[in-house]
Design a protein around this motif. Structure first.
Motif, PDB file in Angstrom:
ATOM      1  N   SER A  37      -8.663  -8.483 -16.012  1.00 22.15           N
ATOM      2  CA  SER A  37      -7.481  -8.916 -15.253  1.00 22.15           C
ATOM      3  C   SER A  37      -6.575  -7.735 -14.980  1.00 22.15           C
ATOM      4  CB  SER A  37      -6.521 -10.055 -15.953  1.00 22.15           C
ATOM      5  OG  SER A  37      -7.407 -11.186 -16.044  1.00 22.15           O
ATOM      6  N   ILE A  38      -7.047  -6.681 -14.728  1.00 20.69           N
ATOM      7  CA  ILE A  38      -6.309  -5.250 -14.397  1.00 20.69           C
ATOM      8  C   ILE A  38      -6.679  -5.068 -13.009  1.00 20.69           C
ATOM      9  CG2 ILE A  38      -6.266  -4.658 -16.847  1.00 20.69           C
ATOM     10  CD1 ILE A  38      -8.483  -2.602 -16.106  1.00 20.69           C
ATOM     11  N   GLY A  39      -5.942  -4.020 -12.394  1.00 23.66           N
ATOM     12  CA  GLY A  39      -6.147  -3.719 -11.126  1.00 23.66           C
ATOM     13  C   GLY A  39      -7.246  -2.686 -10.705  1.00 23.66           C
ATOM     14  N   PHE A  40      -7.510  -2.379  -9.813  1.00 24.43           N
ATOM     15  CA  PHE A  40      -8.582  -1.616  -9.403  1.00 24.43           C
ATOM     16  C   PHE A  40      -8.322  -0.695  -8.156  1.00 24.43           C
ATOM     17  CE2 PHE A  40     -12.548  -0.794  -6.782  1.00 24.43           C
ATOM     18  CZ  PHE A  40     -13.142   0.014  -7.527  1.00 24.43           C
ATOM     19  N   PHE A  41      -8.607   0.651  -8.074  1.00 24.71           N
ATOM     20  CA  PHE A  41      -8.213   1.210  -6.978  1.00 24.71           C
ATOM     21  C   PHE A  41      -9.299   2.244  -6.681  1.00 24.71           C
ATOM     22  CE2 PHE A  41      -5.966   5.137  -5.067  1.00 24.71           C
ATOM     23  CZ  PHE A  41      -6.025   4.749  -3.939  1.00 24.71           C
ATOM     24  N   GLY A  53      -8.740   3.362   0.520  1.00 26.59           N
ATOM     25  CA  GLY A  53      -9.507   2.531  -0.515  1.00 26.59           C
ATOM     26  C   GLY A  53      -9.070   1.388  -0.733  1.00 26.59           C
ATOM     27  N   GLU A  54      -9.975   0.544  -1.065  1.00 26.15           N
ATOM     28  CA  GLU A  54      -9.433  -0.676  -1.764  1.00 26.15           C
ATOM     29  C   GLU A  54      -8.619  -0.761  -3.042  1.00 26.15           C
ATOM     30  OE1 GLU A  54     -11.631  -4.657  -3.464  1.00 26.15           O
ATOM     31  OE2 GLU A  54     -12.958  -2.795  -3.808  1.00 26.15           O
ATOM     32  N   ILE A  55      -7.613  -1.503  -2.819  1.00 27.01           N
ATOM     33  CA  ILE A  55      -6.600  -1.676  -4.076  1.00 27.01           C
ATOM     34  C   ILE A  55      -6.851  -3.346  -4.228  1.00 27.01           C
ATOM     35  CG2 ILE A  55      -4.246  -1.653  -4.706  1.00 27.01           C
ATOM     36  CD1 ILE A  55      -3.533   0.537  -2.354  1.00 27.01           C
ATOM     37  N   LEU A  56      -7.235  -3.637  -5.425  1.00 21.30           N
ATOM     38  CA  LEU A  56      -7.477  -4.962  -6.019  1.00 21.30           C
ATOM     39  C   LEU A  56      -6.537  -5.129  -7.057  1.00 21.30           C
ATOM     40  CD1 LEU A  56      -9.451  -7.345  -5.417  1.00 21.30           C
ATOM     41  CD2 LEU A  56     -10.749  -6.016  -7.309  1.00 21.30           C
ATOM     42  N   ARG A  92       0.739  -1.140   0.010  1.00 23.92           N
ATOM     43  CA  ARG A  92       0.099  -0.033  -0.040  1.00 23.92           C
ATOM     44  C   ARG A  92       0.958   1.388   0.162  1.00 23.92           C
ATOM     45  NH1 ARG A  92      -5.072   2.003   0.519  1.00 23.92           N
ATOM     46  NH2 ARG A  92      -6.015  -0.008   0.764  1.00 23.92           N
ATOM     47  N   LYS A  93       1.897   1.454   0.925  1.00 23.22           N
ATOM     48  CA  LYS A  93       2.577   2.635   0.892  1.00 23.22           C
ATOM     49  C   LYS A  93       3.420   2.824  -0.311  1.00 23.22           C
ATOM     50  CE  LYS A  93       6.256   4.326   3.595  1.00 23.22           C
ATOM     51  NZ  LYS A  93       7.461   4.325   4.587  1.00 23.22           N
ATOM     52  N   ASP A  94       3.882   2.001  -0.894  1.00 24.44           N
ATOM     53  CA  ASP A  94       4.658   1.898  -2.457  1.00 24.44           C
ATOM     54  C   ASP A  94       3.418   2.413  -3.353  1.00 24.44           C
ATOM     55  OD1 ASP A  94       7.070   1.679  -0.987  1.00 24.44           O
ATOM     56  OD2 ASP A  94       6.971  -0.598  -1.529  1.00 24.44           O
ATOM     57  N   PHE A  95       2.584   1.651  -3.340  1.00 24.06           N
ATOM     58  CA  PHE A  95       1.330   2.073  -4.270  1.00 24.06           C
ATOM     59  C   PHE A  95       0.864   3.468  -4.247  1.00 24.06           C
ATOM     60  CE2 PHE A  95      -3.040   2.376  -5.712  1.00 24.06           C
ATOM     61  CZ  PHE A  95      -3.117   1.559  -6.872  1.00 24.06           C
ATOM     62  N   MET A  96       0.740   4.088  -3.029  1.00 29.25           N
ATOM     63  CA  MET A  96       0.195   5.251  -2.933  1.00 29.25           C
ATOM     64  C   MET A  96       1.299   6.343  -3.552  1.00 29.25           C
ATOM     65  SD  MET A  96      -2.858   5.004  -2.007  1.00 29.25           S
ATOM     66  CE  MET A  96      -3.157   6.513  -1.843  1.00 29.25           C
ATOM     67  N   LYS A  97       2.494   5.728  -3.383  1.00 26.73           N
ATOM     68  CA  LYS A  97       3.439   6.844  -3.878  1.00 26.73           C
ATOM     69  C   LYS A  97       3.542   6.925  -5.363  1.00 26.73           C
ATOM     70  CE  LYS A  97       6.834   6.669  -0.189  1.00 26.73           C
ATOM     71  NZ  LYS A  97       8.020   6.012   0.254  1.00 26.73           N
ATOM     72  N   TRP A  98       3.292   5.478  -5.907  1.00 26.00           N
ATOM     73  CA  TRP A  98       3.359   5.417  -7.556  1.00 26.00           C
ATOM     74  C   TRP A  98       1.868   6.180  -7.984  1.00 26.00           C
ATOM     75  CZ3 TRP A  98      -0.535   2.551  -9.996  1.00 26.00           C
ATOM     76  CH2 TRP A  98      -0.027   2.051 -11.545  1.00 26.00           C
ATOM     77  N   TYR A  99       1.077   5.993  -7.306  1.00 30.56           N
ATOM     78  CA  TYR A  99      -0.418   6.456  -7.613  1.00 30.56           C
ATOM     79  C   TYR A  99      -0.118   7.857  -7.571  1.00 30.56           C
ATOM     80  CZ  TYR A  99      -4.840   8.817  -6.549  1.00 30.56           C
ATOM     81  OH  TYR A  99      -6.018   9.497  -6.518  1.00 30.56           O
ATOM     82  N   ALA A 100       0.453   8.807  -6.584  1.00 28.35           N
ATOM     83  CA  ALA A 100       0.711   9.981  -6.732  1.00 28.35           C
ATOM     84  C   ALA A 100       1.533  10.554  -7.962  1.00 28.35           C
ATOM     85  CB  ALA A 100       1.268  10.699  -5.272  1.00 28.35           C
ATOM     86  N   GLN A 101       2.532   9.688  -8.322  1.00 27.07           N
ATOM     87  CA  GLN A 101       3.054   9.991  -9.486  1.00 27.07           C
ATOM     88  C   GLN A 101       2.448   9.690 -10.903  1.00 27.07           C
ATOM     89  OE1 GLN A 101       6.009   6.894  -8.966  1.00 27.07           O
ATOM     90  NE2 GLN A 101       7.736   8.406  -7.837  1.00 27.07           N
ATOM     91  N   GLN A 102       1.653   9.072 -10.889  1.00 27.38           N
ATOM     92  CA  GLN A 102       0.732   8.802 -12.041  1.00 27.38           C
ATOM     93  C   GLN A 102      -0.094   9.901 -12.219  1.00 27.38           C
ATOM     94  OE1 GLN A 102       1.162   6.085 -14.417  1.00 27.38           O
ATOM     95  NE2 GLN A 102       3.143   5.804 -12.934  1.00 27.38           N
ATOM     96  N   THR A 103      -0.915  10.443 -11.197  1.00 30.85           N
ATOM     97  CA  THR A 103      -1.758  11.432 -11.100  1.00 30.85           C
ATOM     98  C   THR A 103      -0.951  12.836 -11.138  1.00 30.85           C
ATOM     99  OG1 THR A 103      -2.172  11.290  -8.674  1.00 30.85           O
ATOM    100  CG2 THR A 103      -3.605  10.111 -10.056  1.00 30.85           C
ATOM    101  N   GLU A 104       0.027  12.903 -11.370  1.00 37.18           N
ATOM    102  CA  GLU A 104       0.656  14.412 -12.005  1.00 37.18           C
ATOM    103  C   GLU A 104       0.590  14.491 -13.429  1.00 37.18           C
ATOM    104  OE1 GLU A 104       4.872  14.936 -10.255  1.00 37.18           O
ATOM    105  OE2 GLU A 104       4.008  14.081  -8.236  1.00 37.18           O
ATOM    106  N   TRP A 105       0.244  13.523 -14.145  1.00 33.81           N
ATOM    107  CA  TRP A 105      -0.244  13.668 -15.538  1.00 33.81           C
ATOM    108  C   TRP A 105       0.865  14.103 -16.145  1.00 33.81           C
ATOM    109  CZ3 TRP A 105      -3.734   9.971 -15.517  1.00 33.81           C
ATOM    110  CH2 TRP A 105      -4.837  10.305 -14.375  1.00 33.81           C
ATOM    111  N   GLU A 106       2.083  13.515 -16.131  1.00 36.46           N
ATOM    112  CA  GLU A 106       3.364  14.259 -16.755  1.00 36.46           C
ATOM    113  C   GLU A 106       3.858  13.488 -18.028  1.00 36.46           C
ATOM    114  OE1 GLU A 106       6.191  14.374 -13.815  1.00 36.46           O
ATOM    115  OE2 GLU A 106       5.381  16.447 -13.037  1.00 36.46           O
TER     116      GLU A 106
END
Length: 140
Positions: free
Chosen positions: A108-112, A119-122, A17-31
């Protein structure tokens, strides 16, 4: 404010989760260097999910945009290489969550669940262990 959910490529997303949330924050910078309205930039699994999802929640923008401005199901889908972030109207949240989750399992993809605290990370491997028909509000 919108009701936000995300699907993602499970082969690149961190599983803790901790690493996922960092990755999520990077993804949503839309760069990323592309338009975020074109599903063709995503992986095959995300593209297949998108094609199914827009039957229920048509895109607000991009080449497949809906012209029905009054439809509350019209959704802002931001498409990255490894994620698709969908911002729904709160009025369709109870319908959007289970449909998005169901289609993520199908493809067969992830969901957040980006709108919920903790929130659920699947990931696909854990999807078969959960009861898909359980109402979304009972997951947390």
């Amino acid at each position: 404010m919108s009701y936000d959910l995300m699907v993602f490529d499970p082969t690149v997303a961190p599983k803790e989760r901790k690493d996922f949330m960092k990755w999520y924050a990077q993804q949503t910078e839309w760069e990323e260097d592309h338009s975020y309205q074109d599903n063709e930039v995503s992986t095959e699994g995300l593209q297949a999910w998108f094609k199914d999802m827009i039957e229920y929640f048509p895109p607000m923008n991009g080449p497949l945009a809906s012209e029905d401005d009054d439809n509350p199901k019209v959704t802002d889908h931001c498409v990255g290489k490894h994620v698709i972030y969908s911002a729904f109207s709160w009025s369709v949240a109870e319908e959007a969550y289970p449909k998005m989750r169901e289609l993520s399992i199908k493809h067969s993809i992830g969901f957040f669940d980006a709108s919920a605290d903790n929130g659920e990370i699947l990931f696909p491997s854990s999807a078969v262990e959960l009861e898909v028909t359980k109402p979304w509000w009972k997951f947390w």
